[in-house]
Design an enzyme around this catalytic site. Structure first.
Site, PDB file in Angstrom:
ATOM      1  N   SER A 177      -1.278   5.819  -5.268  1.00 12.59           N
ATOM      2  CA  SER A 177      -0.214   5.182  -5.772  1.00 12.59           C
ATOM      3  C   SER A 177       0.875   6.033  -5.777  1.00 12.59           C
ATOM      4  CB  SER A 177      -0.528   5.059  -7.321  1.00 12.59           C
ATOM      5  OG  SER A 177      -1.090   5.933  -7.911  1.00 12.59           O
ATOM      6  N   HIS A 205      -2.881  -1.119  -4.499  1.00  8.65           N
ATOM      7  CA  HIS A 205      -1.771  -0.841  -3.431  1.00  8.65           C
ATOM      8  C   HIS A 205      -2.134  -1.337  -2.114  1.00  8.65           C
ATOM      9  CE1 HIS A 205       0.912   0.857  -6.446  1.00  8.65           C
ATOM     10  NE2 HIS A 205      -0.054   1.711  -6.820  1.00  8.65           N
ATOM     11  N   LYS A 237       1.068  -6.271  -8.246  1.00  5.31           N
ATOM     12  CA  LYS A 237       1.812  -5.613  -7.006  1.00  5.31           C
ATOM     13  C   LYS A 237       1.990  -6.396  -5.860  1.00  5.31           C
ATOM     14  CE  LYS A 237       0.598  -1.314  -9.349  1.00  5.31           C
ATOM     15  NZ  LYS A 237      -0.271  -0.402  -9.994  1.00  5.31           N
TER      16      LYS A 237
END
Ligand code: PLP
Length: 387
Positions: A177, A205, A237
């Protein structure tokens, strides 16, 4: 007061480690409104621009008018709606797994999964740079906690060789991250197989970003449930929504429903959030054009930033840190960028190791080439700041 909390805050300020929040008066997007100014946004994890996508908003609205807002109870009591159920089935298909299970947040998914899978007498092996939620879950589990060198299969192999635990769990971020690099999953999966260990990957991610259909690192490396049995992902995300999930075999999901405390003892997500995620999921799966745009921004930025002499990291993902070293330097650059109308976070310890403070720049398909050019110009200006 019995504890001197103010002294802790004062020390943080002195060390350049104090944190404060910015209040946004807009949704996410290429620009955000902060304190009456429109700032170019290079710190969001909304990689595909789906957080404010009209179809996602419409799905949310429509489900809210059917289900209301609150889910009313935990999943096991009476909070599990048809929207949650449909999303789980669609997530299983998306990741090529038998089943998937929704959690309220990624933090809760990680602590809940890890603590359900290992405990006293077991061993857990974590990459040094794993997300805090994985570290916290591992430490709280009571299993013997061992960290291996970042993305270093050899270092992990040496620890596995020395372990005599019956149950061994290897845990890593898929995309790191704060660094943006990708874990060497084929090598880790092979080690797991050799040592009879389980592999768990946190793909917060990678979901939406990696793989031909946006199914993340598992799709990128073509790892099935045998090679990668515990695949965790988040929906806040790349999906632009909220929540998290784990995908795997039927028995894993059944086990977690019955044992993961952060799943059992909490209120289910609002059904409208699940409905919004279902629409995001469709947009991600068909989002090749968005991923292409994103890749274009990343490639262009890296080429130009390298030309400016900036210290980039080994990342091909939308997370493109610029390494600055000291906390002060990271704060000075971040402030200078903000003066030029650009929002980028200064990431400092304990989020990253001491002496490795950085700007964490993130790209989105919502950005235009002009936005990237403005960022590059501002970074070029920052080079003149005192070191
Ligand atoms: C953001 C993040 C999480 C936490 O997910 P939330 O849904 O925000 O709680 C977990 N793991 C990684 C690697 C993350 O970046």
């Amino acid at each position: 007061m019995p504890f001197d909390l103010a002294a802790v805050i004062a020390q943080k300020k002195a060390d350049g480690l104090y944190r404060h929040r910015r209040t946004l008066a807009s949704g996410q997007g290429a620009t955000v409104r902060v304190d009456g100014h429109d700032l170019l946004n290079f710190c969001s994890n909304d990689y595909l621009g789906l957080a404010t996508h009209p179809e996602v908003i419409a799905a949310f609205r429509q489900a809210a008018s059917t289900y209301g807002v609150g889910s009313g109870a935990s999943h096991l009591v009476c909070g599990h709606s048809a929207e949650h159920e449909a999303l789980e089935i669609e997530l299983a298909a998306f990741t090529g797994r038998e089943r998937a299970l929704l959690f309220s947040t990624g933090y809760m998914a990680n602590t809940g999964i890890v603590q359900a899978l290992v405990g006293r007498g077991d061993a857990i092996f974590e990459d040094r740079l794993n997300h805090a939620s994985l570290i916290d879950g591992g430490l709280a589990s009571g299993a013997k906690f061992q960290r291996y060198r970042h993305n270093d299969a050899e270092s992990l192999g040496a620890l596995l060789d020395r372990s005599s635990a019956d149950r061994k769990l290897i845990v890593t971020d898929g995309v790191f991250s704060m660094d943006g690099d990708v874990a060497p999953l084929p090598a880790l999966a092979q080690l797991a197989q050799q040592h009879g260990a389980w592999l768990m990957v946190d793909d917060a991610h990678g979901i939406g970003v990696l793989g031909a259909h946006g199914a993340g690192v598992a799709e990128h490396f073509a790892l099935d449930a045998k090679a990668l049995p515990v695949l965790m992902g988040t929906l806040g995300k790349g999906a632009g929504s909220f929540g998290a999930f784990v995908a795997g075999d039927d028995v894993l999901i059944d086990y977690l429903i019955n044992t993961a405390r952060s799943y059992i003892y909490t209120t289910a997500l609002p059904p409208a959030v699940a409905a919004a995620s279902r629409t995001s999921l469709k947009l991600m799966q068909n989002g090749q054009h968005l991923r292409e745009r994103l890749r274009g921004h990343i490639h262009y930025f890296r080429e130009q930033a390298t030309g400016l002499g900036l210290q980039l990291m080994d990342s091909t993902t939308p997370i493109q840190p610029v390494l600055l070293g000291s906390n002060e330097r990271a704060l000075t650059w971040s402030a200078a960028l903000e003066q030029r109308g650009i929002l980028v976070g200064a990431i400092r310890p304990p989020t990253v190791p001491v002496g490795q403070a950085r700007l964490r720049i993130t790209f989105s398909a919502a950005h235009e080439r002009d936005d990237v050019d403005r960022l590059l110009q501002a970074l070029a200006d920052c080079r003149g700041l005192p070191a």
